[in-house]
Each structure stands twice: as C-alpha cells, then as structure tokens.
Design an enzyme around this catalytic site. Structure first.
Site, mmCIF file in Angstrom:
data_model
loop_
_atom_site.group_PDB
_atom_site.id
_atom_site.type_symbol
_atom_site.label_atom_id
_atom_site.label_comp_id
_atom_site.label_asym_id
_atom_site.label_seq_id
_atom_site.Cartn_x
_atom_site.Cartn_y
_atom_site.Cartn_z
ATOM 1 N N ASP A 377 11.086 1.725 -3.621
ATOM 2 C CA ASP A 377 10.281 2.859 -4.085
ATOM 3 C C ASP A 377 9.868 2.696 -5.548
ATOM 4 O O ASP A 377 8.826 3.196 -5.959
ATOM 5 C CB ASP A 377 11.062 4.168 -3.927
ATOM 6 C CG ASP A 377 11.297 4.529 -2.463
ATOM 7 O OD1 ASP A 377 10.529 4.035 -1.612
ATOM 8 O OD2 ASP A 377 12.237 5.293 -2.183
ATOM 9 N N GLU A 378 10.664 1.954 -6.296
ATOM 10 C CA GLU A 378 10.379 1.759 -7.717
ATOM 11 C C GLU A 378 9.754 0.385 -7.991
ATOM 12 O O GLU A 378 9.688 -0.054 -9.136
ATOM 13 C CB GLU A 378 11.672 1.932 -8.517
ATOM 14 C CG GLU A 378 12.227 3.361 -8.414
ATOM 15 C CD GLU A 378 13.557 3.537 -9.126
ATOM 16 O OE1 GLU A 378 14.114 2.529 -9.620
ATOM 17 O OE2 GLU A 378 14.041 4.673 -9.195
ATOM 18 N N GLY A 379 9.283 -0.280 -6.911
ATOM 19 C CA GLY A 379 8.535 -1.519 -7.075
ATOM 20 C C GLY A 379 9.326 -2.795 -6.921
ATOM 21 O O GLY A 379 8.748 -3.892 -6.909
#
Length: 442
Positions: A377-379
C-alpha cells in the site's frame, strides 16, 4: 411473421448438432418434409438461432471470434470466468474457450445453446496453427516469454551435431542431458499435440520449486537436476542461466548468462561421464567451442553481467537466486525488508513440517503478512513478492492461498502479470517428480 428459408448445413448427414435451434436453422439430408411450427421470433433471433446477442470481432484466422472484456495482452491477470472466456491469440493469450463444447446440448433448452460454439472452437484451432508457424509468437502467447538469441543459435548448433534424419533434441542423450521446454516446440512436438488449456503450457517442465522467473530448458534425465533461463522481468533482454536440483530443495544458483556456457557447466558438473562416453563428451566440448568462435558469439562477459545483477538484488529469498525489483534511487520506494529475518521465518514455517496446523501458526504469521500488505500500500511491492516466494519455496499446500494473495498484489504493482499468471497455473496443479512434460500426459 414469415419464416426465413433454411439453408443446407455444411456438415450434412454427419452433423453432430442435435439441438432444436440448429435443426430450425439448417436443412439436413433425411429431414422430415414437414417440421413443427416455430414460434415467432425476431429477425435477429432467426438469424442466430438463439435469443443471445454475441458481439463479434474479426479474427486473424478469418473466422469469427467473440470479444471479451479481458485485456488483449500476454499474461493478463484476469481470473476465473474472464480467463475461461478469452481467445488466443486474438484475445487474451492466457484465456481458453468461452463455451464448453463438451457440454451435452441436448439437455439444454433452445435459447441456451450457442450456435457459434463450433465456429469459436474452429477459430481457436486456426489461431493455434498460426502460433505454431512462428516460434516467437508461440513462446510469447503460450509461455509468456521471449527467448533470447543464444537459444536459437544453440538450436542451430544442435542441428549441426545431428546426423541426417536424426533428432537435434536428442544430441546429448548419450551423456544424460535432455533438452526440454521450449526445445520441445523447436523439435515440432507441439505441432501434432492437441490444444491444451492455457495453464498447461505454463506448467510444461515446471519443477516443484521453480518460481515464475525460471524456465527449464535442460534436464539430467530422470533426476531433479535441471537448468534454465532466469528472468528478472518477464520479457527480459538479458537472461541468466540457473541450476536447481528439485530432489534436494528450492535453492537455485545463477551460473552464467549464455546457454553455451551453461551446457559446458552441465558437462563438467552434472553429465554422466563414463569411460564409454568420455570421448563423446570431449568431442562435444570441442564442437561447442568451435561453434562459438565461428559464429562470433560473445560468451565471456558473464562475470561482469552477474556482478551487475548482484548490485540490483533487494533480498536473497529462500531460493537464494535473489529478487530484483525497481527501487526509486531517491525515495527508496519499491522494497522494504520483511519484519522477520529469513532464519526466524524458516523457524516458524518448520512447525508445519512437525505436524502443526496453519491455524496454530497464524498468531506468528499474520503480523508478517499484514506488514507485507501494508508495504505494498505504501509502494514497497517487492516485500510482498519476497514473502510470496518464501512461502512458495517452503512448499506446503497450506500456504498456497497466502501465496496467491501476496503475489497478486506484489506482481500487479510491479507490472509483471505474466509472472502472476505462471505462478497461479503452478499453484493450481503443483506437481512433484521428474516427469513433467504435458505432452506425455493422458
């Protein structure tokens, strides 16, 4: 409403169709002079024999194909019904037939029988023949890879070592080496084989621990020792050669960058060299070296290329060949380490081997899985791929559902749907043993 005049069925008396919709549309030898009255239908229904509306798109084979919502790219991540509904190669190359042509149509009401089913199957066969005419198309749409140039040159070398009327794929059998996988296509073995489901092609010569980044091309006959191409991205320009012994575990070794050097490694380390074939092995090595020199092949820069790959690794993974994913040089986004070390994660998973249930381990595993999902979700999608591969390398079927979830989010964010499709096919039918050709299956 006046009835449309029926036309003669091209299959005549041999027509296999027995459903009322087909009988209402076509004449057959032996049909009764008088047929039961048909209900009033719209011209569109009369023309198709069904109340269904099918959207048509042109097919490269000259037949009509049915357009689906699945992406027209090799390795689409479509699943379930979408994959079943897609076309090859005109539609999604991972897809199969839209209609189950084996279904008993006599048991279906007229408006549930699709009169296009036999034409769609015919179109698929024509498109399959089109793929068979071009190796690059076949590899792209059936294996979801591009084969490097050294592969094609190596096949020419095999042909040069074969006597007239011989089989190039058998040139190394005397020393226990079997050419498989894409070489089966080069040997013409797929040309007489029936059309298979998409996932079957991905499983062709895929050993139990083979990750989607690896493709088997050479096997030590009747053993788990096998060599193949390793790709860090599905359509990699630079491939590496790796080795694994499936009988011993999941560890892979990156050994070279060219199949000619890989064969030399095979002959030096794994071939069955005896006093009876020692002369043959020596002659093969000499011929191999001569071919490389005569054709100006560059096979000496392997160490440098492998060193460059080492710099790109973000982690080793349980298979030890390492993971390469793009990481932004400024933000470092793309990968973060797992919250557990490899040693600790192996210790947790080892409890499955001791009889513990997957449910009893969730207190320890769930935080690791959740952290990997948050990382995506944070890359940092590489974290999810690493955990999926570690679970895959452990080998327990109890972990397969977690592998599916982690690989979907990881490979999707990495822009590598081809690897995802290959992995999904393997998990659907993950096979042990050393007889892994789909051409030998019943």
């Amino acid at each position: 409403m006046s009835e449309l005049k029926k036309v003669d069925c091209k299959y005549g008396a041999d027509c296999y169709q027995k459903n009322p919709a087909h009988k209402a549309k076509y004449n057959h030898p032996g049909d009764a002079e008088k047929e039961p009255a048909k209900r009033d239908r719209s011209p569109e229904e009369e023309a198709t024999g069904s109340s269904k509306k099918v959207k048509e798109t042109p097919s490269t084979s000259g037949e009509t194909a049915v357009k689906t919502t699945t992406e027209d790219v090799p390795g689409s991540t479509a699943t379930g019904e979408e994959k079943e509904a897609s076309e090859t190669p005109q539609g999604n190359p991972l897809g199969g037939s839209m209609f189950n042509t084996e279904e008993n149509e006599d048991d279906l009401p007229p408006d549930m029988v699709d009169p296009w089913a036999h034409r769609i199957r015919f179109s698929q066969m024509q498109e399959y023949k089109q793929l068979l005419s071009d190796p690059k198309l076949f590899f792209k749409y059936k294996f979801c890879v591009d084969m490097p140039e050294d592969f094609y040159s190596f096949w020419e070398f095999c042909k040069s070592q074969t006597k007239e009327g011989g089989k190039p794929e058998c040139v190394f059998e005397q020393v226990g080496i079997q050419l498989v996988g894409p070489f089966d296509y080069m040997a013409g073995k797929f040309h007489d084989a029936p059309l298979r489901e998409p996932g079957d092609y991905f499983r062709h010569w895929r050993f139990f621990y083979d990750p989607p980044e690896f493709q088997t091309v050479m096997v030590k006959k009747d053993t788990g020792i096998h060599y193949g191409y390793w790709r860090d991205v599905p359509f990699a320009q630079q491939c590496f050669l790796a080795r694994n012994d499936a009988a011993k575990g999941c560890q892979f070794s990156i050994i070279d960058t060219n199949i000619f050097n890989a064969l030399k490694h095979f002959l030096d380390k794994d071939a069955d060299v005896t006093p009876f074939n020692q002369v043959k092995v020596g002659a093969l090595k000499k011929s191999l070296q001569g071919w490389v020199v005569d054709h100006g092949l560059e096979v000496t820069n392997a160490a440098e290329l492998m060193k460059e790959r080492q710099k790109k690794l973000v982690c080793r993974t349980f298979h030890t060949a390492g993971l390469v994913v793009p990481v932004d040089p400024k933000t470092k986004v793309g990968y973060r380490p797992l919250m557990e070390t490899d040693a600790d994660l192996k210790n947790i998973l080892s409890k499955l081997n001791s009889g513990s249930s997957i449910q009893s381990l969730m207190e320890e595993l769930q935080p690791v899985i959740t952290a990997a999902t948050i990382a995506v979700d944070e890359g940092d999608y590489g974290t999810s791929i690493e955990l999926a591969m570690d679970f895959f390398c452990h080998g327990s079927p109890d972990l397969h559902n977690f592998i599916r979830h982690l690989s979907v989010v990881g490979y999707t964010e990495a822009g590598q749907p081809q690897f995802l499709a290959i992995l999904k096919a393997q998990l659907d039918n993950r096979r042990k043993g050393f007889k892994l050709s789909i051409l030998e299956e019943n």
